[in-house]
Structures are given as structure tokens and as C-alpha cells.
Design a protein around this motif. Structure first.
Motif, PDB file in Angstrom:
ATOM      1  N   LYS A   1       0.855  -1.176   0.000  1.00 45.83           N
ATOM      2  CA  LYS A   1       0.000   0.000   0.000  1.00 45.83           C
ATOM      3  C   LYS A   1       0.896   1.232   0.000  1.00 45.83           C
TER       4      LYS A   1
ATOM      5  N   GLN B   1       1.190   5.418  -0.452  1.00 46.58           N
ATOM      6  CA  GLN B   1       0.507   6.707  -0.405  1.00 46.58           C
ATOM      7  C   GLN B   1       1.545   7.822  -0.489  1.00 46.58           C
TER       8      GLN B   1
ATOM      9  N   SER C   1      -5.767  10.146  -6.316  1.00 48.84           N
ATOM     10  CA  SER C   1      -4.951   8.928  -6.343  1.00 48.84           C
ATOM     11  C   SER C   1      -3.876   8.952  -7.420  1.00 48.84           C
TER      12      SER C   1
ATOM     13  N   ASP D   1      -2.364   4.555  -4.055  1.00 47.04           N
ATOM     14  CA  ASP D   1      -3.574   4.310  -3.272  1.00 47.04           C
ATOM     15  C   ASP D   1      -4.210   5.607  -2.783  1.00 47.04           C
TER      16      ASP D   1
ATOM     17  N   SER E   1       4.485   0.113  -5.441  1.00 44.92           N
ATOM     18  CA  SER E   1       3.046  -0.152  -5.522  1.00 44.92           C
ATOM     19  C   SER E   1       2.728  -1.364  -6.386  1.00 44.92           C
TER      20      SER E   1
END
Length: 691
Positions: A44, A46, A66, A91, A422
Motif C-alpha cells: 500500500k 501513499q 490517487s 492508493d 506499488s
């Protein structure tokens, strides 16, 4: 309250610690629902964009919920401009106005939830220097980061669990846990929270909770590093201290003390830039009533870790939070020798981490090809991450980027790393199958000898059957017949032709079986040889790839060493040049001083002359003003006398006009008028002359 017969959480080995616990062997069907859930299909990732500092020019960055799109203007061969756009999907993307609470809710709260549910988690921040990684993780006094908020949530869950076990305030405890969105802990277990704080500086690891120092031969104080070791496939740090965290205040104080011990310094962009990687590991120990206390052993010892006999062994779940040092470009600043060495080590660690992720992604996208071996051992930080990247936990990445125009290159590198991460899938390790005892393969040489001996024996038996020897007029029994006769318990049964034929058939069958075993052994030998060749080929390929990576690393190290040596030589040359210039310019400096003094003396003389001339000018100006005033007074007096003369002449003219009224008096009047006008003109000319 839950029943005491309920199953305990998953037991896991406690790494990064001096104490280990024996894992429980539980079937997957017996695991709790949260723990038995499958891990995420991929990492995950970010992205958080920091605020643009005042007075800085922003890069061309387009953000969505995103995705991040970077626009870069490149010069073409014809001298024109070409716009290059690159988009990356993640994400979640947090813009600059995102609060610390929002980042925690989206990035860290799911990790805390998994941690309390019995799953190991790893969260690390990646990005360039001064991009906001430490601020996101630790925060400040007024804007707390993810770590303090995670500790608050964990202690809320522990307090709710303790109140339920004690039977006090069940509704309040449930309401607090529900408001925080946290899972309820098992009421049949007791929990304890511990923590370790590790710093990876260069190629060394240091304990920030219990730093130890020694003095070298020169009397200087030097920190004592810890050794990163491996035992039974798990990586641990020998001698790393584990601290008990009984409450929130103790936890925050201990973490703050560790942050103060971390290596920091100025790098030209940030006055308190982190010069090392910080690894904080929280461990939640769950123990059932009647379970045995763990027996501590030194990691790396030959004896396995054991506990005293009891119901269940304690279980350990880990939540690791890592603040990676920021990548730096030495071309953008004039770095010192120490900062160059630090930047070299930091960049090398981050390059190794990126290489590991790329190899994992390649292995997953090419399942039928020979897998690559990620270079986990090339860096201390990747060795600590190996268990997680190999499937032992849930991983979340926070990529911090800067919107400044000068950081565009570093921002692109961070986004590329985050994009690679990712696409990496974290696959759960398959459980090893129970070993089955197999007979060893027969050696080919021994098998050939056995087959030859068997064939000779069969030929001999066939000969004996065809021409039996006579003994006292009766056929002499063959060895086979003797063995068959020995089975009989009462009397010897003579062998007829049918029995002899059956014996030959049995021996032929045995020969055929031996031949089949020989062919199978040959096939296994060829298959084993092919497998060994493939393994040697894969090992050689991996070795060559490691050599190539090591060569690249050596070239990078040589480049940095060259920069360090060049900086040192430049400093020496500057020092020698400054010394020679100082020695050679003493006379010139003296001459300059003399010329300066002469100029100052002349300047003083000129100032004195100017002062005298100014005094004379002021005096002349005063005399001129006095003369002007005197002339003005004379002019006023002359004007008054002229006016009086005009008035007098006018009266005389009027009188003469009255006397000479009549015909003969006009000439006299005209003459008198001319006389008056001439007198007036004369007065004006005199006045003009006076002026």
C-alpha cells in the motif's frame, strides 16, 4: 467475556530483540478471523506533498485523489521546448493542506488495526531530504505525527481490554474502542507493550534507548554499535534493548528520548536533517492465564528457544515504523567530507532497497523464468526489511515529495520508487510440508555390480536345472531347492519340472524388476544432473548479477570517494594559496596603507580650503545683500522725490493753464506742458541711472 477455551492470537517470532518465544503450531482453521485474513495483494503506497515554502517557485505538478502528474519542459535539438508529462497512480495522494489527523486516518490507522488483530505490520517513510518524512511520522508538539497517534490508539485498546477484564465500565470501554475504530482484544489474554528503537547510521546499528559509548586510543568518545545477525532464517540485532511501555506518558517520553539521541545535522537544505535511518518496533505480547513465561536465550545460540511446560506460549505481534533518511544530491550544495560520506551511505541504502523491490517485482511478473535473488544482504536496512518483503507482514509506504521547482529531480525519483513499490505483491510464505522419509537413490556403480551378480546367479541356476548333478544316484538339490526345502517343517518335497519352471520364472521377474530399477535410477540420475546444472546456472547468473551490482556500487563509491578526495585537495590548495598570498602581499598592503594615508591627508587639506572658501563666500554674500538693501532704499527715496516733483509740476501746470486761458495763452500753456513733460522724462532717466 470470551471463553478461556478460545484460541490465542497467532504466535510470531520476536525479531529486533534479545528475547524470543517459541511459535505455536496452529491450524489455519483455528486462527482468529482477523489474523487468518489474507494479506494485501500488494504494498500500500501513499504520497504526501508538503506545503510550498514562501518565496519558492513551484514545479508543474498536478494532483488528484490517487495520482500525481509531473510536467517537465525539455529543450529540443532545434532550440524549442517540449513538454514531457508523466503520471503515477497510488492508493492515496495527500495535498499540501492535508492535516496530520487525516494522514493518520488514511495511512496509519489500518496498520494499527491489523497490529491489534494479530498481524505484523511495517510502515516506512521514503523521500528526498527536507520533504517532510520525520514531520509525518513524529510531528511536532502542536501537530503530532503518526507515531504518537498510533500509541494513543493502542493504549485506548489496552485500557478498554483491561476494564472489560476487571468488569468495570464495560459500556465505557466498548464505547471508547468503538469510537476509535479499534478491534477488541481477546478478553482471555493479558497484554504487554514493549518497544525497541534502532538507528542505522552508515553500516552500523545503534540502540537509541540504551546508547553505550567507549573511548578510543586518542581519548575521544565513540558510540558502540550493535551486530545484525541471522538465526534460523530470521534477522535480529544482538544486544538491542527492549523497553516496557506501561502507559502512554512513559511511551511518549521514551520515544522522545530516542529521537533526541538520533544523528542529525545540517546539509544545506535543512538545519536538523536526519543523517540515519530510524527503526521503531512496538511489540504486543499476549499471554493466556496459566501460560508459561518465555525463557530467554541469546540469539544465534545452537540450543533452540524453549519455554517451561504449560498451556500456551506467549504470542508476539510487531508494528514497525521506519523513518528513512532522505536521498541527497551533492551537486546542489557544497558538502563537507563528513556529509559526503553520510550522503553516500544513505543513497547506497536507498538504491539497495529499490533494487530489492525491482527484483521482487520482476520475479512476480516472470513466474516461469529463473528468479532473481534480491540483494537484501547489501544493506543493513534491507536485511531488517527482508522478513516483511518475503511475506511476513503487511507493508505500507509513505512517499514524501516536495513541490519546489529545485526539487523536481528528487521528486521524480521518489515517485518512480513509489510506483515500483506499488506494483510489488506481498505473497504469504507457504507452510513447509511435513518431511517424508524416502529411500536414497542407489548408486549406479553398485547397482550395476548387483545386476551383474544377479544375472550370473540366474545363469548358474538355469544350468543346474538343465543338468542336475547326481549324488548317490539321486539328483543333487540346487541352492534354490535347498532354500525351498528348508521351508518345509516335516519332510522334504522333491521339486518337479513345474516347480523348477516356476523358480526360473520368479528369477526372471526379479531380473526384470532389477532392470526397471536400474533404468529408473539412470533416469533419476539424469534428472538430478539436469537439476544440479540448472541450479548451478541460476547460482552463476545470480553471482554475476551480484558482481555487476557490486561493481556498480564500487563505481558509485569510487565516484563519491573521488568527490571527497577532490574536496580535501581543494581545501589544501586553498589553504596553501591563501598562505602564499598572505606572505606575498605584506609589502603591497603597506604601500596601500601609505597611499591611503596620503589621500586622507590631501582630503583633509582640501576640506580645510573648502571651508575657508565657504566662509569667504558667505561673507561676500552678506555684503551683496547689504548693498542690495542700500540700493533699494535709495531707489525708494528717488521714486518718492520724483513723485513729489511730478505733483509740484502738475500744480504749476494747472496754475499756468488757468492764467493763460484765452486765445493768446494757448502757446504759453503748450510750452509749459512741454516743460513739464521734459522735466518728467529727465526725472525718469535720473532714476534709471541711479538703479
Amino acid at each position: 467475556m470470551a471463553s478461556e477455551a478460545a484460541d490465542p492470537p497467532i504466535a510470531r517470532k520476536l525479531s529486533f530483540s534479545v528475547v524470543t518465544f517459541s511459535p505455536l503450531q496452529k491450524d489455519e482453521s483455528e486462527l482468529p478471523a482477523a489474523a487468518a485474513a489474507c494479506p494485501p495483494a500488494r504494498l500500500k503506497v501513499q504520497v504526501r506533498v508538503r506545503n510550498l515554502p514562501d518565496g519558492e517557485e513551484a514545479s508543474e505538478m498536478v494532483l488528484s485523489e490517487s495520482s500525481v502528474t509531473m510536467r517537465k519542459v525539455n529543450k529540443t535539438m532545434q532550440g524549442g521546448d517540449s513538454v514531457e508529462e508523466t503520471s503515477y497512480s497510488f492508493d492515496r495522494v495527500y495535498p499540501g493542506d492535508t492535516t496530520q489527523a487525516q494522514v493518520y486516518e488514511g495511512a496509519m490507522k489500518p496498520q494499527v488495526h491489523s497490529f491489534l488483530s494479530g498481524q505484523d505490520t511495517l510502515t516506512f517513510g521514503y523521500g528526498t531530504t527536507n520533504a517532510g518524512k520525520t514531520y509525518t511520522i513524529q510531528g511536532s508538539e502542536t501537530q503530532r505525527g503518526m507515531l504518537p497517534r498510533a500509541l494513543d490508539a493502542i493504549f485506548v485498546a489496552l485500557a478498554a481490554h483491561r476494564m472489560r477484564r476487571e468488569g468495570e465500565g464495560d459500556e465505557a470501554a466498548a464505547a471508547a474502542a468503538e469510537a476509535a475504530g479499534l478491534p477488541a482484544l481477546d478478553d482471555s489474554c493479558t497484554y504487554a507493550l514493549r518497544a525497541t528503537f534502532l538507528e542505522v547510521y552508515g553500516n552500523d546499528a545503534y540502540d537509541l534507548f540504551a546508547p553505550s559509548t567507549i573511548k578510543d586510543a586518542h581519548g575521544a568518545t565513540k558510540r558502540v554499535g550493535l551486530r545484525v545477525k541471522e538465526n534460523s532464517g530470521s534477522v535480529f540485532v544482538e544486544g538491542l534493548r527492549e523497553v516496557e511501555l506501561p502507559d502512554r506518558e512513559t511511551a511518549l517520553s521514551a520515544i522522545q528520548m530516542g529521537w533526541l539521541q538520533r544523528s542529525q545535522g545540517s546539509n544545506g537544505f535543512n538545519d536538523v536533517s536526519s543523517r540515519s535511518h530510524a527503526v521503531i518496533c512496538l511489540t504486543l505480547l499476549a499471554t493466556r492465564p496459566g501460560a508459561d513465561a518465555p525463557t530467554a536465550t541469546r540469539p544465534g545460540a545452537d540450543a533452540p528457544t524453549a519455554t517451561r511446560p504449560g498451556a500456551d506460549a506467549p504470542t508476539a505481534t510487531r508494528l514497525c515504523l521506519v523513518d528513512l533518511a532522505g536521498a541527497e544530491s551533492n551537486k546542489k550544495k557544497e558538502a563537507t567530507d563528513k556529509r559526503l560520506v553520510e550522503a553516500k551511505s544513505i543513497n547506497q541504502d536507498l538504491m539497495t532497497l529499490g533494487a530489492c523491490l525491482r527484483d521482487l517485482r520482476w520475479n512476480q511478473t516472470h513466474p516461469k523464468a529463473q528468479p532473481k535473488v534480491p540483494p537484501f544482504r547489501d544493506s543493513r536496512i534491507t536485511m531488517l526489511f527482508r522478513d516483511y518483503l518475503s511475506g511476513n507482514g503487511q507493508i505500507s509506504v509513505i512517499a514524501a515529495v516536495s513541490p519546489r521547482q529545485t526539487d523536481t529531480h528528487g521528486t521524480l525519483e521518489t515517485l518512480r520508487f513509489a510506483s515500483t513499490a506499488s506494483s510489488v505483491k506481498i505473497l504469504e510464505k507457504p507452510k513447509p510440508a511435513a518431511p517424508t522419509k524416502q529411500a536414497p537413490l542407489p548408486r549406479v556403480a553398485a547397482l550395476g555390480t548387483t545386476l551383474g551378480a544377479a544375472a550370473g546367479a540366474i545363469s548358474k541356476i538355469k544350468g543346474e536345472i538343465a543338468a542336475p548333478k547326481l549324488e548317490n544316484g539321486a539328483p543333487k538339490p540346487t541352492p534354490v531347492q535347498e532354500s525351498i526345502s528348508s521351508i518345509s517343517s516335516t519332510e522334504e518335497v522333491p521339486l518337479d519340472d513345474a516347480a523348477q519352471s516356476d523358480t526360473a520364472y520368479v528369477l526372471a521377474q526379479q531380473l526384470a524388476q532389477l532392470q526397471q530399477q536400474f533404468v529408473a535410477a539412470q533416469t533419476d540420475r539424469v534428472a538430478l544432473e539436469m537439476k544440479i546444472r540448472e541450479e548451478l546456472h541460476a547460482e552463476m547468473k545470480s553471482h554475476l548479477e551480484r558482481q555487476e551490482a557490486a561493481q556498480r556500487a564500487r563505481q558509485e563509491a569510487e565516484r563519491y570517494d573521488t568527490q571527497v578526495a577532490s574536496a580535501s585537495k581543494l581545501a589544501l590548495v586553498r589553504g596553501a594559496t591563501n598562505q602564499r598570498v598572505d606572505t606575498a602581499s605584506v609589502q603591497a598592503h603597506t604601500e596601500v596603507l601609505q597611499q591611503t594615508r596620503e589621500l586622507k591627508r590631501r582630503e583633509a587639506e582640501y576640506a580645510e580650503q573648502l571651508k575657508k572658501m565657504s566662509t569667504q563666500l558667505e561673507k561676500a554674500k552678506a555684503e551683496l545683500d547689504a548693498t542690495k538693501a542700500e540700493l533699494a532704499a535709495i531707489s525708494e527715496q528717488s521714486r518718492a522725490e520724483l513723485d513729489a516733483t511730478k505733483a509740484e509740476l502738475k500744480m504749476t501746470l494747472n496754475t499756468a493753464r488757468d492764467e493763460l486761458e484765452g486765445g493768446g495763452a494757448q502757446d504759453g500753456a503748450r510750452g509749459a506742458q512741454d516743460s513739464v513733460e521734459e522735466a518728467a522724462h529727465t526725472g525718469e532717466r535720473e532714476r534709471e541711472q541711479e538703479e
